[in-house]
Design a protein around this motif. Structure first.
Motif, PDB file in Angstrom:
ATOM      1  N   ILE B  42      30.149  62.088 -30.796  1.00 54.77           N
ATOM      2  CA  ILE B  42      30.294  60.697 -31.224  1.00 54.77           C
ATOM      3  C   ILE B  42      30.370  59.843 -29.965  1.00 54.77           C
ATOM      4  N   THR B  43      30.276  58.552 -30.099  1.00 57.27           N
ATOM      5  CA  THR B  43      30.267  57.684 -28.917  1.00 57.27           C
ATOM      6  C   THR B  43      31.231  56.515 -29.095  1.00 57.27           C
ATOM      7  N   ALA B  44      31.648  55.952 -27.969  1.00 58.48           N
ATOM      8  CA  ALA B  44      32.480  54.744 -27.966  1.00 58.48           C
ATOM      9  C   ALA B  44      32.088  53.908 -26.750  1.00 58.48           C
ATOM     10  N   SER B  45      31.751  52.664 -26.976  1.00 56.46           N
ATOM     11  CA  SER B  45      31.383  51.798 -25.854  1.00 56.46           C
ATOM     12  C   SER B  45      32.638  51.187 -25.245  1.00 56.46           C
ATOM     13  N   LEU B  46      32.486  50.712 -24.023  1.00 60.52           N
ATOM     14  CA  LEU B  46      33.647  50.260 -23.249  1.00 60.52           C
ATOM     15  C   LEU B  46      33.193  49.126 -22.350  1.00 60.52           C
ATOM     16  N   SER B  47      33.983  48.068 -22.298  1.00 54.66           N
ATOM     17  CA  SER B  47      33.634  46.926 -21.453  1.00 54.66           C
ATOM     18  C   SER B  47      34.908  46.297 -20.897  1.00 54.66           C
ATOM     19  N   ALA B  48      34.956  46.100 -19.601  1.00 56.01           N
ATOM     20  CA  ALA B  48      36.128  45.499 -18.941  1.00 56.01           C
ATOM     21  C   ALA B  48      35.664  44.369 -18.039  1.00 56.01           C
ATOM     22  N   THR B  49      36.327  43.221 -18.142  1.00 53.77           N
ATOM     23  CA  THR B  49      35.945  42.057 -17.332  1.00 53.77           C
ATOM     24  C   THR B  49      36.941  41.858 -16.199  1.00 53.77           C
ATOM     25  N   VAL B  50      36.393  41.681 -15.017  1.00 53.65           N
ATOM     26  CA  VAL B  50      37.212  41.457 -13.823  1.00 53.65           C
ATOM     27  C   VAL B  50      36.829  40.087 -13.255  1.00 53.65           C
ATOM     28  N   PRO B  51      37.736  39.130 -13.261  1.00 49.63           N
ATOM     29  CA  PRO B  51      37.416  37.817 -12.696  1.00 49.63           C
ATOM     30  C   PRO B  51      37.587  37.830 -11.176  1.00 49.63           C
ATOM     31  N   ALA B  52      37.157  36.748 -10.543  1.00 50.26           N
ATOM     32  CA  ALA B  52      37.436  36.598  -9.110  1.00 50.26           C
ATOM     33  C   ALA B  52      38.946  36.398  -8.947  1.00 50.26           C
ATOM     34  N   ILE B  53      39.539  37.155  -8.057  1.00 51.28           N
ATOM     35  CA  ILE B  53      40.997  37.116  -7.889  1.00 51.28           C
ATOM     36  C   ILE B  53      41.343  36.921  -6.418  1.00 51.28           C
ATOM     37  N   LEU B  54      42.197  35.955  -6.159  1.00 46.89           N
ATOM     38  CA  LEU B  54      42.717  35.707  -4.816  1.00 46.89           C
ATOM     39  C   LEU B  54      44.230  35.707  -4.885  1.00 46.89           C
ATOM     40  N   TYR B  55      44.827  36.165  -3.820  1.00 47.97           N
ATOM     41  CA  TYR B  55      46.288  36.255  -3.793  1.00 47.97           C
ATOM     42  C   TYR B  55      46.772  35.865  -2.406  1.00 47.97           C
ATOM     43  N   LEU B  56      47.843  35.074  -2.361  1.00 47.61           N
ATOM     44  CA  LEU B  56      48.403  34.616  -1.081  1.00 47.61           C
ATOM     45  C   LEU B  56      49.911  34.623  -1.192  1.00 47.61           C
ATOM     46  N   GLU B  57      50.552  35.149  -0.171  1.00 51.09           N
ATOM     47  CA  GLU B  57      52.011  35.147  -0.177  1.00 51.09           C
ATOM     48  C   GLU B  57      52.519  34.883   1.224  1.00 51.09           C
ATOM     49  N   SER B  58      53.756  34.370   1.271  1.00 51.86           N
ATOM     50  CA  SER B  58      54.444  34.144   2.539  1.00 51.86           C
ATOM     51  C   SER B  58      55.768  34.891   2.486  1.00 51.86           C
ATOM     52  N   ASN B  59      56.243  35.290   3.644  1.00 55.06           N
ATOM     53  CA  ASN B  59      57.555  35.951   3.656  1.00 55.06           C
ATOM     54  C   ASN B  59      58.695  34.949   3.527  1.00 55.06           C
ATOM     55  N   GLY B  60      58.354  33.681   3.460  1.00 55.56           N
ATOM     56  CA  GLY B  60      59.363  32.647   3.219  1.00 55.56           C
ATOM     57  C   GLY B  60      59.999  32.079   4.473  1.00 55.56           C
ATOM     58  N   THR B  61      59.586  32.563   5.605  1.00 59.68           N
ATOM     59  CA  THR B  61      60.160  32.055   6.856  1.00 59.68           C
ATOM     60  C   THR B  61      59.558  30.686   7.178  1.00 59.68           C
ATOM     61  N   ASN B  62      60.419  29.728   7.542  1.00 57.58           N
ATOM     62  CA  ASN B  62      59.936  28.411   7.961  1.00 57.58           C
ATOM     63  C   ASN B  62      59.686  28.403   9.468  1.00 57.58           C
ATOM     64  N   TYR B  63      58.944  27.383   9.894  1.00 61.05           N
ATOM     65  CA  TYR B  63      58.734  27.212  11.340  1.00 61.05           C
ATOM     66  C   TYR B  63      60.018  26.678  11.962  1.00 61.05           C
ATOM     67  N   THR B  64      60.376  27.268  13.062  1.00 61.49           N
ATOM     68  CA  THR B  64      61.499  26.726  13.849  1.00 61.49           C
ATOM     69  C   THR B  64      61.093  26.691  15.314  1.00 61.49           C
ATOM     70  N   PHE B  65      61.602  25.655  15.991  1.00 58.80           N
ATOM     71  CA  PHE B  65      61.349  25.478  17.422  1.00 58.80           C
ATOM     72  C   PHE B  65      62.697  25.292  18.117  1.00 58.80           C
ATOM     73  N   ASN B  66      62.787  25.820  19.295  1.00 64.63           N
ATOM     74  CA  ASN B  66      63.941  25.476  20.120  1.00 64.63           C
ATOM     75  C   ASN B  66      63.800  24.040  20.610  1.00 64.63           C
ATOM     76  N   ASP B  67      64.884  23.466  21.073  1.00 65.17           N
ATOM     77  CA  ASP B  67      64.779  22.131  21.647  1.00 65.17           C
ATOM     78  C   ASP B  67      63.824  22.152  22.832  1.00 65.17           C
ATOM     79  N   ALA B  68      62.988  21.144  22.881  1.00 57.61           N
ATOM     80  CA  ALA B  68      61.997  21.092  23.963  1.00 57.61           C
ATOM     81  C   ALA B  68      62.691  20.998  25.317  1.00 57.61           C
ATOM     82  N   THR B  69      62.080  21.594  26.298  1.00 50.71           N
ATOM     83  CA  THR B  69      62.648  21.628  27.648  1.00 50.71           C
ATOM     84  C   THR B  69      61.701  20.953  28.623  1.00 50.71           C
ATOM     85  N   LEU B  70      62.194  20.810  29.819  1.00 47.81           N
ATOM     86  CA  LEU B  70      61.354  20.273  30.895  1.00 47.81           C
ATOM     87  C   LEU B  70      60.105  21.124  31.052  1.00 47.81           C
TER      88      LEU B  70
END
Lengths: 177, 181
Positions: B42-70
């Protein structure tokens, strides 16, 4: 002379009675031969369905089916059920509308199927290419109806599975060993 | 047409109609020839759809700078001491962009009319994308074929000028975006 004739007739009648009794008691044999071939039966209800793939599926490495066919099978001999693609050795691919992604020609073995029979999962088995087969389920003794729920997984990889629709047709074969 | 011929014609039509559909049952009792395999399919057909997928994540760290120096002023810039680390993946080729919410930093000194463009933030992303000026429309800081990439730190430099950058606090928010090619 007459007395001798009656005596001869009496002997003949007596012999006839003896002969008649012998026929009534004789055994009659009639040969009977019934051939029963090995009989196997397989049917299915329902069909495969898959959710739309997402990032979590790629992270898991596969897309699981949300439903699958239920196979009903029985036989008067031990048997097994095998799986193979109906055609070719790769899974069909159609790019999504508006996209031109090329066919990744993923092998049929990227699709794995599992039969769960009487609550026991049999483990995932790769779909063989057409012309060969892999065993999905084995029944070691003849028996009446059993039902096996079949589910499937399509392997997914970021670099191997571009967007598109992946299709194939699975052939289930019930076969006596 | 005899009944026999009529029955045969009906049978043929039924078989023709069934050929276009998946076969859902079989029995080896249909095998009537000696030597035929003891199997059926016997037979069974099969179909699966895969869309375009993008993923982006950050570790949550913000930018920090020390006080500017000479030394920072003399060198013309200061470098971030902490920054976000990005992870991104896609099943299609893609780019990652960085943009600021406004063209200039927030006012940093009451009454001072000078402005500092956000383009004076320079980000380093993936290979080939070093010291990319941030824009309000989105500057590309990474470009990838389909795949999975992680642990990509995006350090920043902030240009410094004795004449243009008086003492103060310079702030903005940077937005990272992943876009399919």
């Amino acid at each position: 002379m007459m007395r001798r004739a009656y005596g001869f007739l009496t002997v003949l009648v007596g012999l006839g009675l003896v002969a008649g009794n012998a026929r009534a008691q004789s055994a009659v044999t009639v040969p009977v031969s019934i051939t029963i071939e090995p009989v196997l039966y397989l049917s299915s209800t329902g069909s495969f369905a898959f959710p739309t793939a997402g990032e979590a599926h790629y992270a898991a490495g596969y897309l699981p089916s949300s439903s699958g066919p239920t196979l009903t099978h029985h036989g008067n001999v031990p048997y097994r059920i095998t799986i193979a693609a109906q055609t070719g050795s790769t899974i069909g691919f159609t790019a999504l509308t508006g996209r031109s992604d090329t066919n990744p020609n993923r092998l049929t073995t990227d699709l794995t199927l599992q039969a769960t029979t009487s609550g026991a999962a049999g483990g995932y088995v790769p779909l063989a290419a057409a012309g060969s087969s892999n065993t999905l389920y084995t029944r070691s003794a003849a028996g009446s109806d059993l039902q096996s729920l079949v589910d499937a997984r399509l392997a997914l990889g970021w670099t191997t599975n571009p967007p598109g629709t992946y299709t194939t047709t699975v052939v289930f074969t019930i076969i006596a060993p | 047409m005899s009944y026999t011929r009529l029955a045969l014609a009906v049978t043929m039509l039924a078989l023709g109609a069934g050929a276009a559909q998946a076969q859902t049952n079989c029995s080896t009792s249909q095998n009537t020839q000696l030597g035929s395999p003891i199997s059926c399919t016997i037979t069974a057909s099969l179909s699966a759809t895969v869309p375009a997928i993008l993923y982006l994540e950050s570790n949550g760290t913000n930018y920090t700078f020390n006080d500017a120096t000479l030394a920072d002023y003399n060198g013309g810039f200061m470098s971030s001491v902490s920054q976000p680390t990005l992870g991104h993946k896609g099943n299609v080729p893609y780019i990652v962009t960085a943009k600021a919410a406004s063209i200039n930093f927030s006012p940093f000194h009451t009454g001072d009319t000078r402005t500092k463009p956000v383009g004076e933030i320079l980000l380093t992303g993936g290979a080939g994308y070093s010291n990319v000026p941030v824009t309000v429309s989105g500057a590309t800081i990474d470009s990838r074929v389909q795949g999975e990439y992680s642990g990509i730190a995006v350090p920043a430099k902030l240009n410094l000028s004795w004449f243009n950058d008086p003492a103060g606090t310079y702030s903005t928010t940077i937005t990272f975006t992943i876009i399919s090619n």
